[in-house]
Design a protein around this motif. Sequence first.
Motif, PDB file in Angstrom:
ATOM      1  N   THR C 226       0.252  -1.255  -0.202  1.00  0.00           N
ATOM      2  CA  THR C 226      -0.120   0.123   0.073  1.00  0.00           C
ATOM      3  C   THR C 226       1.505   1.516  -0.247  1.00  0.00           C
ATOM      4  OG1 THR C 226      -1.555  -0.872   1.058  1.00  0.00           O
ATOM      5  CG2 THR C 226      -2.124   1.069   0.922  1.00  0.00           C
ATOM      6  N   ILE C 227       2.008   1.129   1.007  1.00  0.00           N
ATOM      7  CA  ILE C 227       2.897   2.613   0.682  1.00  0.00           C
ATOM      8  C   ILE C 227       3.394   2.664  -0.144  1.00  0.00           C
ATOM      9  CG2 ILE C 227       5.313   3.284   1.974  1.00  0.00           C
ATOM     10  CD1 ILE C 227       4.180   2.084   4.258  1.00  0.00           C
ATOM     11  N   ALA C 228       3.900   1.782  -1.019  1.00  0.00           N
ATOM     12  CA  ALA C 228       4.590   1.663  -2.782  1.00  0.00           C
ATOM     13  C   ALA C 228       3.566   2.635  -3.270  1.00  0.00           C
ATOM     14  CB  ALA C 228       5.179   0.184  -2.238  1.00  0.00           C
ATOM     15  N   ALA C 229       2.575   1.929  -3.279  1.00  0.00           N
ATOM     16  CA  ALA C 229       1.217   1.889  -4.340  1.00  0.00           C
ATOM     17  C   ALA C 229       1.374   4.126  -4.389  1.00  0.00           C
ATOM     18  CB  ALA C 229      -0.107   1.186  -4.459  1.00  0.00           C
ATOM     19  N   CYS C 230       1.548   4.199  -2.882  1.00  0.00           N
ATOM     20  CA  CYS C 230       0.758   5.818  -2.401  1.00  0.00           C
ATOM     21  C   CYS C 230       1.969   6.386  -3.424  1.00  0.00           C
ATOM     22  CB  CYS C 230       0.660   5.921  -1.009  1.00  0.00           C
ATOM     23  SG  CYS C 230      -0.650   5.787   0.043  1.00  0.00           S
ATOM     24  N   ILE C 231       3.800   5.962  -3.191  1.00  0.00           N
ATOM     25  CA  ILE C 231       4.227   7.007  -3.101  1.00  0.00           C
ATOM     26  C   ILE C 231       4.045   6.940  -5.155  1.00  0.00           C
ATOM     27  CG2 ILE C 231       6.954   7.505  -3.334  1.00  0.00           C
ATOM     28  CD1 ILE C 231       6.838   6.054  -0.523  1.00  0.00           C
ATOM     29  N   ALA C 232       4.414   5.675  -5.290  1.00  0.00           N
ATOM     30  CA  ALA C 232       4.094   5.519  -7.586  1.00  0.00           C
ATOM     31  C   ALA C 232       2.733   6.736  -7.796  1.00  0.00           C
ATOM     32  CB  ALA C 232       3.352   4.238  -7.091  1.00  0.00           C
ATOM     33  N   GLY C 233       1.669   6.370  -6.841  1.00  0.00           N
ATOM     34  CA  GLY C 233       1.234   7.596  -6.837  1.00  0.00           C
ATOM     35  C   GLY C 233       1.558   8.941  -6.785  1.00  0.00           C
ATOM     36  N   VAL C 234       2.091   9.540  -6.054  1.00  0.00           N
ATOM     37  CA  VAL C 234       2.818  10.788  -6.409  1.00  0.00           C
ATOM     38  C   VAL C 234       3.125  10.829  -7.044  1.00  0.00           C
ATOM     39  CG1 VAL C 234       4.070  11.833  -5.406  1.00  0.00           C
ATOM     40  CG2 VAL C 234       2.444  10.618  -3.579  1.00  0.00           C
ATOM     41  N   ALA C 235       4.678   9.554  -7.892  1.00  0.00           N
ATOM     42  CA  ALA C 235       4.712   9.945  -8.339  1.00  0.00           C
ATOM     43  C   ALA C 235       4.381  10.250 -10.324  1.00  0.00           C
ATOM     44  CB  ALA C 235       6.132   9.350  -8.970  1.00  0.00           C
ATOM     45  N   GLY C 236       3.274   9.391 -10.034  1.00  0.00           N
ATOM     46  CA  GLY C 236       3.000   9.785 -11.369  1.00  0.00           C
ATOM     47  C   GLY C 236       1.415  11.133 -11.432  1.00  0.00           C
ATOM     48  N   ALA C 237       1.951  11.637 -10.826  1.00  0.00           N
ATOM     49  CA  ALA C 237       0.363  12.788 -10.426  1.00  0.00           C
ATOM     50  C   ALA C 237       1.723  13.863 -10.498  1.00  0.00           C
ATOM     51  CB  ALA C 237       0.455  12.938  -9.278  1.00  0.00           C
ATOM     52  N   LEU C 238       2.420  13.826  -9.968  1.00  0.00           N
ATOM     53  CA  LEU C 238       4.075  15.053 -10.730  1.00  0.00           C
ATOM     54  C   LEU C 238       3.929  14.630 -11.864  1.00  0.00           C
ATOM     55  CD1 LEU C 238       7.070  13.806  -7.460  1.00  0.00           C
ATOM     56  CD2 LEU C 238       5.640  16.034  -8.262  1.00  0.00           C
ATOM     57  N   LEU C 239       3.887  13.640 -12.645  1.00  0.00           N
ATOM     58  CA  LEU C 239       4.374  13.678 -14.123  1.00  0.00           C
ATOM     59  C   LEU C 239       3.058  14.349 -14.846  1.00  0.00           C
ATOM     60  CD1 LEU C 239       5.997  12.601 -16.159  1.00  0.00           C
ATOM     61  CD2 LEU C 239       4.536  10.648 -16.905  1.00  0.00           C
ATOM     62  N   ALA C 240       1.319  14.349 -14.471  1.00  0.00           N
ATOM     63  CA  ALA C 240       0.635  14.700 -14.921  1.00  0.00           C
ATOM     64  C   ALA C 240       0.629  16.567 -14.284  1.00  0.00           C
ATOM     65  CB  ALA C 240      -0.009  13.877 -14.298  1.00  0.00           C
ATOM     66  N   GLN C 241       0.626  16.528 -13.433  1.00  0.00           N
ATOM     67  CA  GLN C 241       0.945  17.991 -13.223  1.00  0.00           C
ATOM     68  C   GLN C 241       2.100  18.619 -14.155  1.00  0.00           C
ATOM     69  OE1 GLN C 241       0.893  18.114  -8.833  1.00  0.00           O
ATOM     70  NE2 GLN C 241      -0.809  18.054  -8.400  1.00  0.00           N
ATOM     71  N   THR C 242       3.349  18.370 -14.015  1.00  0.00           N
ATOM     72  CA  THR C 242       4.205  19.288 -14.143  1.00  0.00           C
ATOM     73  C   THR C 242       4.204  18.814 -16.116  1.00  0.00           C
ATOM     74  OG1 THR C 242       6.109  17.062 -14.080  1.00  0.00           O
ATOM     75  CG2 THR C 242       5.893  19.067 -12.659  1.00  0.00           C
ATOM     76  N   THR C 243       3.048  18.067 -16.453  1.00  0.00           N
ATOM     77  CA  THR C 243       3.781  18.153 -17.925  1.00  0.00           C
ATOM     78  C   THR C 243       2.224  18.377 -18.680  1.00  0.00           C
ATOM     79  OG1 THR C 243       2.809  15.989 -18.155  1.00  0.00           O
ATOM     80  CG2 THR C 243       5.413  16.021 -18.045  1.00  0.00           C
ATOM     81  N   GLU C 244       1.333  18.165 -17.761  1.00  0.00           N
ATOM     82  CA  GLU C 244      -0.133  19.020 -18.092  1.00  0.00           C
ATOM     83  C   GLU C 244      -0.693  18.275 -18.630  1.00  0.00           C
ATOM     84  OE1 GLU C 244      -0.155  23.273 -18.525  1.00  0.00           O
ATOM     85  OE2 GLU C 244      -0.115  23.452 -16.084  1.00  0.00           O
ATOM     86  N   THR C 245      -0.648  16.649 -18.855  1.00  0.00           N
ATOM     87  CA  THR C 245      -0.779  15.820 -19.993  1.00  0.00           C
ATOM     88  C   THR C 245      -1.102  14.728 -19.339  1.00  0.00           C
ATOM     89  OG1 THR C 245      -0.951  14.144 -21.678  1.00  0.00           O
ATOM     90  CG2 THR C 245       1.030  15.723 -21.875  1.00  0.00           C
ATOM     91  N   VAL C 246      -1.943  13.743 -19.872  1.00  0.00           N
ATOM     92  CA  VAL C 246      -1.963  12.282 -18.786  1.00  0.00           C
ATOM     93  C   VAL C 246      -1.674  11.339 -20.212  1.00  0.00           C
ATOM     94  CG1 VAL C 246      -2.328  10.534 -17.518  1.00  0.00           C
ATOM     95  CG2 VAL C 246      -2.362  12.502 -16.776  1.00  0.00           C
ATOM     96  N   SER C 247      -1.320  10.022 -20.249  1.00  0.00           N
ATOM     97  CA  SER C 247      -1.139   9.453 -21.495  1.00  0.00           C
ATOM     98  C   SER C 247      -1.280   8.296 -21.312  1.00  0.00           C
ATOM     99  CB  SER C 247      -0.136   9.693 -23.101  1.00  0.00           C
ATOM    100  OG  SER C 247       1.059   8.458 -22.398  1.00  0.00           O
ATOM    101  N   LEU C 248      -1.919   6.721 -22.157  1.00  0.00           N
ATOM    102  CA  LEU C 248      -2.552   5.917 -21.986  1.00  0.00           C
ATOM    103  C   LEU C 248      -1.246   4.965 -21.758  1.00  0.00           C
ATOM    104  CD1 LEU C 248      -5.405   3.742 -23.812  1.00  0.00           C
ATOM    105  CD2 LEU C 248      -5.218   4.666 -21.907  1.00  0.00           C
ATOM    106  N   ASP C 249      -0.295   5.656 -21.751  1.00  0.00           N
ATOM    107  CA  ASP C 249       1.486   4.439 -21.593  1.00  0.00           C
ATOM    108  C   ASP C 249       1.807   4.470 -20.270  1.00  0.00           C
ATOM    109  OD1 ASP C 249       2.937   6.779 -23.732  1.00  0.00           O
ATOM    110  OD2 ASP C 249       3.273   6.902 -21.522  1.00  0.00           O
ATOM    111  N   SER C 250       1.195   5.517 -19.948  1.00  0.00           N
ATOM    112  CA  SER C 250       1.768   6.203 -17.733  1.00  0.00           C
ATOM    113  C   SER C 250       1.452   4.920 -17.160  1.00  0.00           C
ATOM    114  CB  SER C 250       0.861   7.714 -17.383  1.00  0.00           C
ATOM    115  OG  SER C 250      -0.562   7.485 -17.466  1.00  0.00           O
TER     116      SER C 250
END
Lengths: 259, 309, 329
Positions: C226-250
């Motif tokens: 669960t903890i690892a999932a949370c941290i991975a989620g934060v990493a994904g969110a960082l990518l979405a926020q900084t690139t302002e796009t999300v694609s399926l390959d995420s």
Amino acid sequence: MSAPALATRGLAKSFGSLVVARDIEIELPKGVRYALIGPNGAGKTTLINLMTGMLQPGAGRIFLDDSDITALPPEQRVRRGLVRTYQINSLFPHLTALESITLAVCERTRAARIWWRQLNAYPHEIDEAHDILVALKLGSACHRLTREMAYGQQRLLEIALALATRPKVLLLDEPAAGVPREESQELFAAIAGLSSDITVLFIEHDMELVFRFASRIIVMVGGRVLMQGAPHEIANDPQVRAVYLGNTPAKILHGPRHG
Amino acid sequence: MAWPGVARSARLLGINSSGASSMLPPVFGVLFDGLAYGMLLFLLSVGQSVTLGMMNFINLAHCSFAMLGGYLTVTLMSRYGWSFFATLPCAFVVAAVVSVGFERTLFRRLYRASELDQVLLTIGIVFISVAVAAYVFGTDQQPLQLPHYLRSSLTFMGIRFAVYRLVLVGLALLITLALVIGLDYTRFGARVRAAVDNERMARGLGIDVDRTFAITFALGSGLAGLGGALAIEIVGLDPSFAFTYLIYVLIVVSVGGLGSISGSFVAAIVLGISDVAGKYYIPQLGAFLIYLVMISLLMWRPLGLLGKR
Amino acid sequence: MALSETSIDPQLYLVEQTRWRPAEIVFWLATLLPYLLFPNYLSLASQIAIAALFALSLDLILGYAGIVSLGHAAFFGIGAYTAGLLSKYGWGEPLSGLVVAAFAAGVVGYATSFVICRFRHLALIMLTLGFGLLLAELANSLGWLTGGMDGLQGIHTWKLLGTFPFDLYGRAAYAYALAVLFVLFLFTRRLIHSPFGLSLRGIRENFVRMPAIGAPSRAHIRTIYTIAACIAGVAGALLAQTTETVSLDSLGFERSAEVVVILVLGGAGRLYGGLVGATIYLIARDQFSGIVPQYWYFWIGILLVAVVIFLPNGILGGLAQFTARWSRK
């Protein structure tokens, strides 16, 4: 007499048509030193696996201090004080001796669930682990990686791991397996020096050690308890002699008698 | 380079139009196409299943050997004018020989290694094969000019069947039969069964498990190469093949049970039919259904439908 | 980690283990260098920080608890889509977006952990793979929500702390990603040196023995997953926020495989392995894929084979071995 520390009732197990345990009834009174002997393949390790929950019995029940633990998973039995060691070292190769024992102590005190505080906030656990190692003469090796320790030290570490869980009943599966004679004497001396609150059952092939350290002996053959009794009774029993001479009359195998 | 999504729904959906006739209720067409597709999956995965069961070696590069077979067939046909059927034995032999080269030099070092190491090494080989294929052949779909009679269809009891799919099903059934008979009635088959059942015991009985394994490995990869060649007409061929079908193969193997030929056979047919049916009837779900079925089956029986261990 | 000096007091020894080493301090100071030396590469630097965080989360389960996952991108993707959708539908505040993304990924991680903790070996690999594929397919099917193949458009991230805008050069983006990475690294470092961290290493070293010392391994695995999932989620969110796009390959299989490669390249179970691996991997990819992308996969493949055969403990493991041998002479 108070309730036995550990008892089994009609314990049985088979793999397909191979019966590895049949109607096992044993009782270990508190604080005794029991030996479990028998030829290879008699089902001694299987019995330990059944009692500790590593194997599910086909029939029968297991009692620890009068409470039925048959349905409990292995780690819960350990929590209640039924602990084993392994005939073949089952250790943590890349942990140091101190880390291994601290791990076991932390699991017991439930500190192991804490992920927001560092280990140095747990001096009592570490001290206790260190004390266990010192008591088993492993103090000088406590910062050594397990896999770099001498074989005899690893055997002691097996026992130390079990002790860290504060067992009430300790099942030792050939604690001296592979250890040279003179060292195994020391090892058994350490076992004999354990607190008398701990009930001990050990599997051992060396009869000299068995007769020296056990107060009672259980003999297993072919998945059955052949007999149990005091060392001198066992030593003088013709059936046991026959089994150990390899000359087993069919009558014995089919008609077990409890001593 | 982006690999296309794991499921190529559009292409698989296309199967149906070229399969059985549209005069019938589509259920027959879907069943037949699913069966043909399942047979293909079986050819691709049976080798993986047996070698995994025998050595516990996770070879993710299995479909790279299939891809090799596919590209060989395309090259021999388009550049050297071979006939389609003449290339098939070649695809088998070359995939088998190349795979044994890898087995001898790289894979055998890792039989006792952790599954992570096995996964990493073999996935590395997949990466390499994908890059090499893209370099040599480009990333486009490979054209395959089948002879005219293979492109036609037969009418039987009022049902029209595509000849190619009939040939595919027939060939796969023949191979399955040969495998089952070979495994049950030959000395080599007995050795393979012994090694799958209990490797240590087999060694103790004096069976040369390493050699047996190498031959089995070659045989399995050869079948994958053959499957790769046969697959072009049905699912196409581009460098992503090694990844796309790897996942299908893993599903077949883990659902069917390691080391079980009959398990792989059943699993491949179930997977083939449900994949084609799912994409035909509920295209919006894509491969969702397949993965759901796979996860449920694994949770229910982690050792596979017919797994022994 | 093992010291041969036998006289060290057990308490001191453990304090010693958690102490910051000079190399660590140098490493973190070096993460500031891109501002001085490579101001044109700040976007790449923030990609590296994000990949490093993702690899760090994988290290917790793979490197420390020995759970091989081929579907870890699922949580990365959930985080990315959560943060992206939140922003698309009107709430573009980055920090709270991270928290919501971590929560969403954590909920899914917790739910799947009940299955994950019951399996080992091939079945476990297949299950993580299956969950990952399932989620990717789901995101593909829910095109109205996720944007499907076209990706999620229309994300707008508000100014960081209400003052620093995310610019084209990635100045704010890198600072943001780096700060989040550092904070979560501190968290992870603390976790690794906790009693729980010790239990995780126990699970990795000898899963079978753990129940015999009374350890509830499954509960431990559920927690760390669960903890690892949370941290991975934060990493994904960082990518979405900084690139302002999300694609399926995420959340695709390729990303799951990539993060395993990154971690193993750097060295699993070494805390810094994911960070070093991400740096080398992304810089190399940036250099190579400038020519022809296919070549990049060729070299990654060669690298993987070489790492498994010659450097079984990754770059950091190799370095440690080398320095150990060198200091013994």
